[in-house]
Enzyme design. Structure first.
Site, PDB file in Angstrom:
ATOM      1  N   ASN A 103       0.872  -1.171   0.000  1.00 55.57           N
ATOM      2  CA  ASN A 103       0.000   0.000   0.000  1.00 55.57           C
ATOM      3  C   ASN A 103       0.909   1.222   0.000  1.00 55.57           C
ATOM      4  O   ASN A 103       1.487   1.569   1.019  1.00 55.57           O
ATOM      5  CB  ASN A 103      -0.893  -0.022   1.253  1.00 55.57           C
ATOM      6  CG  ASN A 103      -1.678   1.262   1.428  1.00 55.57           C
ATOM      7  OD1 ASN A 103      -1.759   2.087   0.518  1.00 55.57           O
ATOM      8  ND2 ASN A 103      -2.266   1.438   2.607  1.00 55.57           N
ATOM      9  N   TRP A 104       1.034   1.833  -1.173  1.00 56.42           N
ATOM     10  CA  TRP A 104       1.990   2.947  -1.307  1.00 56.42           C
ATOM     11  C   TRP A 104       1.474   4.232  -0.658  1.00 56.42           C
ATOM     12  O   TRP A 104       2.224   5.201  -0.547  1.00 56.42           O
ATOM     13  CB  TRP A 104       2.297   3.200  -2.783  1.00 56.42           C
ATOM     14  CG  TRP A 104       3.082   2.104  -3.459  1.00 56.42           C
ATOM     15  CD1 TRP A 104       3.455   0.903  -2.911  1.00 56.42           C
ATOM     16  CD2 TRP A 104       3.592   2.109  -4.790  1.00 56.42           C
ATOM     17  NE1 TRP A 104       4.173   0.161  -3.826  1.00 56.42           N
ATOM     18  CE2 TRP A 104       4.265   0.887  -4.996  1.00 56.42           C
ATOM     19  CE3 TRP A 104       3.541   3.034  -5.842  1.00 56.42           C
ATOM     20  CZ2 TRP A 104       4.881   0.556  -6.209  1.00 56.42           C
ATOM     21  CZ3 TRP A 104       4.152   2.715  -7.053  1.00 56.42           C
ATOM     22  CH2 TRP A 104       4.827   1.483  -7.221  1.00 56.42           C
ATOM     23  N   LYS A 105       0.197   4.252  -0.315  1.00 57.54           N
ATOM     24  CA  LYS A 105      -0.405   5.472   0.246  1.00 57.54           C
ATOM     25  C   LYS A 105      -0.136   6.656  -0.701  1.00 57.54           C
ATOM     26  O   LYS A 105      -0.062   6.452  -1.908  1.00 57.54           O
ATOM     27  CB  LYS A 105       0.098   5.713   1.676  1.00 57.54           C
ATOM     28  CG  LYS A 105      -0.074   4.457   2.538  1.00 57.54           C
ATOM     29  CD  LYS A 105       0.098   4.679   4.003  1.00 57.54           C
ATOM     30  CE  LYS A 105      -0.094   3.345   4.723  1.00 57.54           C
ATOM     31  NZ  LYS A 105      -0.118   3.492   6.188  1.00 57.54           N
ATOM     32  N   GLU A 136      -6.894   4.945   7.656  1.00 50.80           N
ATOM     33  CA  GLU A 136      -6.667   6.359   7.355  1.00 50.80           C
ATOM     34  C   GLU A 136      -7.900   6.961   6.674  1.00 50.80           C
ATOM     35  O   GLU A 136      -8.222   8.135   6.879  1.00 50.80           O
ATOM     36  CB  GLU A 136      -5.396   6.516   6.500  1.00 50.80           C
ATOM     37  CG  GLU A 136      -4.155   6.262   7.359  1.00 50.80           C
ATOM     38  CD  GLU A 136      -2.952   5.715   6.625  1.00 50.80           C
ATOM     39  OE1 GLU A 136      -2.901   5.774   5.386  1.00 50.80           O
ATOM     40  OE2 GLU A 136      -2.046   5.196   7.314  1.00 50.80           O
ATOM     41  N   SER A 165       3.227  -2.085  10.338  1.00 52.20           N
ATOM     42  CA  SER A 165       4.680  -2.208  10.547  1.00 52.20           C
ATOM     43  C   SER A 165       5.205  -3.611  10.273  1.00 52.20           C
ATOM     44  O   SER A 165       6.099  -4.093  10.978  1.00 52.20           O
ATOM     45  CB  SER A 165       5.066  -1.740  11.957  1.00 52.20           C
ATOM     46  OG  SER A 165       4.698  -0.379  12.134  1.00 52.20           O
ATOM     47  N   GLU A 220      -5.578  -4.631  10.522  1.00 51.62           N
ATOM     48  CA  GLU A 220      -4.534  -3.619  10.707  1.00 51.62           C
ATOM     49  C   GLU A 220      -4.798  -2.852  11.999  1.00 51.62           C
ATOM     50  O   GLU A 220      -5.562  -1.882  11.999  1.00 51.62           O
ATOM     51  CB  GLU A 220      -4.536  -2.638   9.532  1.00 51.62           C
ATOM     52  CG  GLU A 220      -4.243  -3.283   8.195  1.00 51.62           C
ATOM     53  CD  GLU A 220      -3.636  -2.296   7.222  1.00 51.62           C
ATOM     54  OE1 GLU A 220      -2.536  -2.553   6.724  1.00 51.62           O
ATOM     55  OE2 GLU A 220      -4.246  -1.226   6.999  1.00 51.62           O
ATOM     56  N   GLY A 263       2.854  -1.070   4.278  1.00 47.44           N
ATOM     57  CA  GLY A 263       2.915   0.359   3.974  1.00 47.44           C
ATOM     58  C   GLY A 263       4.348   0.792   3.726  1.00 47.44           C
ATOM     59  O   GLY A 263       4.892   0.640   2.625  1.00 47.44           O
ATOM     60  N   GLY A 264       4.989   1.295   4.750  1.00 43.20           N
ATOM     61  CA  GLY A 264       6.336   1.860   4.628  1.00 43.20           C
ATOM     62  C   GLY A 264       7.327   0.951   3.911  1.00 43.20           C
ATOM     63  O   GLY A 264       8.075   1.398   3.032  1.00 43.20           O
ATOM     64  N   HIS A 314      -9.542   1.389   4.723  1.00 43.65           N
ATOM     65  CA  HIS A 314      -8.270   1.575   5.425  1.00 43.65           C
ATOM     66  C   HIS A 314      -8.494   2.536   6.601  1.00 43.65           C
ATOM     67  O   HIS A 314      -9.273   3.473   6.496  1.00 43.65           O
ATOM     68  CB  HIS A 314      -7.211   2.128   4.474  1.00 43.65           C
ATOM     69  CG  HIS A 314      -5.842   2.107   5.071  1.00 43.65           C
ATOM     70  ND1 HIS A 314      -5.422   3.083   5.956  1.00 43.65           N
ATOM     71  CD2 HIS A 314      -4.829   1.228   4.963  1.00 43.65           C
ATOM     72  CE1 HIS A 314      -4.193   2.791   6.358  1.00 43.65           C
ATOM     73  NE2 HIS A 314      -3.801   1.666   5.769  1.00 43.65           N
ATOM     74  N   GLY A 347       2.466   2.376  10.678  1.00 45.70           N
ATOM     75  CA  GLY A 347       3.444   3.444  10.508  1.00 45.70           C
ATOM     76  C   GLY A 347       4.161   3.835  11.787  1.00 45.70           C
ATOM     77  O   GLY A 347       4.859   4.842  11.830  1.00 45.70           O
TER      78      GLY A 347
HETATM   79  P1  PGA Z   1       2.782   0.317   7.631  1.00 48.52           P
HETATM   80  O1  PGA Z   1       1.335   0.565   6.963  1.00 48.52           O
HETATM   81  O2  PGA Z   1       3.310  -0.972   7.085  1.00 48.52           O
HETATM   82  O3  PGA Z   1       3.598   1.507   7.225  1.00 48.52           O
HETATM   83  O4  PGA Z   1       2.560   0.236   9.105  1.00 48.52           O
HETATM   84  C1  PGA Z   1       0.438  -0.488   6.767  1.00 48.52           C
HETATM   85  C2  PGA Z   1      -0.842   0.031   6.180  1.00 48.52           C
HETATM   86  O5  PGA Z   1      -1.302   1.105   6.582  1.00 48.52           O
HETATM   87  O6  PGA Z   1      -1.452  -0.611   5.303  1.00 48.52           O
END
Ligand code: PGA
Length: 249
Positions: free
Chosen positions: A9-11, A97, A212, A167, A233-234, A95, A173
């Site tokens: 997930n590149w956001k 967010e 994470s 999640e 994500g990251g 998600h 993050g």
């Molecule tokens: P993260 O993000 O791996 O940076 O914690 C995961 C996500 O939000 O899908």
């Protein structure tokens, strides 16, 4: 036996140039094939770039959100049909967010999942509790309500076309990860919720962990009985990290 899915997930990150480099590295790293399903979810303006670069490769592409509406006067939104037109196979819905910053409700997330399914896309339905909810012992109730809202909209046949992602919001993050056992416990709750609808289908649904996930913790998380992959994500923005997680799968 469920296949493992590693999804990036590149956001809201990337550019044409940065994506070109990242995708080339991922493709090169998977030249010999991947032992699992691999997916990248770039920001929507780059879906066609992914289609160009990844067609015929082992890597699928998907979107990070979809409209709950079919078409029309919804400025700024993208329909499921448009995503399918960009040859997406998957779309992330709900998600945390989106839930937090765009006030998406369980009911709206369920509508989005339904739109995705109707366009032939696989929705990746995200659920997860905040730190406060976990500390209050509400985790199971929170994720149950989030997933149940989606399950209530689906017929049994559709269960074979969804992916679920657990999640924990406090792990996204932050560098804090749920322990494999903490994650497994919630995954088991989610699978039993699906089993209440159809026991056989529940055994086939992929349930991903996100929050994470990194090269150094992926293996032990993915070893748990009900963890069928990761939503990354990251670590999905660095080819070496993403490829290392794919290799751990
Ligand atoms: P993260 O993000 O791996 O940076 O914690 C995961 C996500 O939000 O899908």
């Amino acid at each position: 036996m469920r296949r493992t899915l590693i999804a990036g997930n590149w956001k809201m990150n990337g550019s044409s140039a940065a994506n070109a480099a990242l995708l080339a590295e991922i493709k090169a790293g998977l030249k010999a094939g991947a032992g699992c399903d691999v997916l990248v979810c770039p920001p929507a303006p780059y879906l066609l770039q992914c289609a160009d670069v990844l067609a015929g490769s082992a890597v699928a592409w998907g979107a990070q959100d979809v409209s709950a509406h079919v078409a029309g006067a919804y400025t700024g939104e993208m329909s499921a049909a448009m995503l399918a037109d960009c040859a997406c196979q998957y779309v992330i819905v709900g998600h945390s967010e989106r839930r937090a910053y765009h006030l998406e409700s369980d009911a709206l997330v369920a509508q989005k999942a339904l739109q995705a399914l109707q366009a032939g896309l696989t929705p990746i339905v995200c659920v997860g509790e905040t730190l406060q909810q976990r500390e209050l012992g509400q985790t199971d109730n929170v994720v149950t309500a989030q997933l149940q809202a989606v399950l209530d909209m689906l017929d049994v046949a559709a269960l074979d076309s969804i992916v679920v992602a657990y999640e924990p919001v406090w792990a996204i993050g932050t560098g804090k990860t749920a322990t494999p056992q903490m994650a497994q416990d919630v995954h088991a709750v989610l699978r039993s919720l699906i089993a209440a609808k159809d026991a056989d289908a529940a055994q086939r649904v992929q349930i991903l962990y996100g929050g994470s996930m990194k090269p150094d913790n992926a293996k032990e998380l993915l070893a748990m009985a009900d963890i069928d992959g990761g939503l990354i994500g990251g670590a999905a923005l660095k080819s070496a990290d993403f490829l290392a997680i794919v290799a751990a799968a």
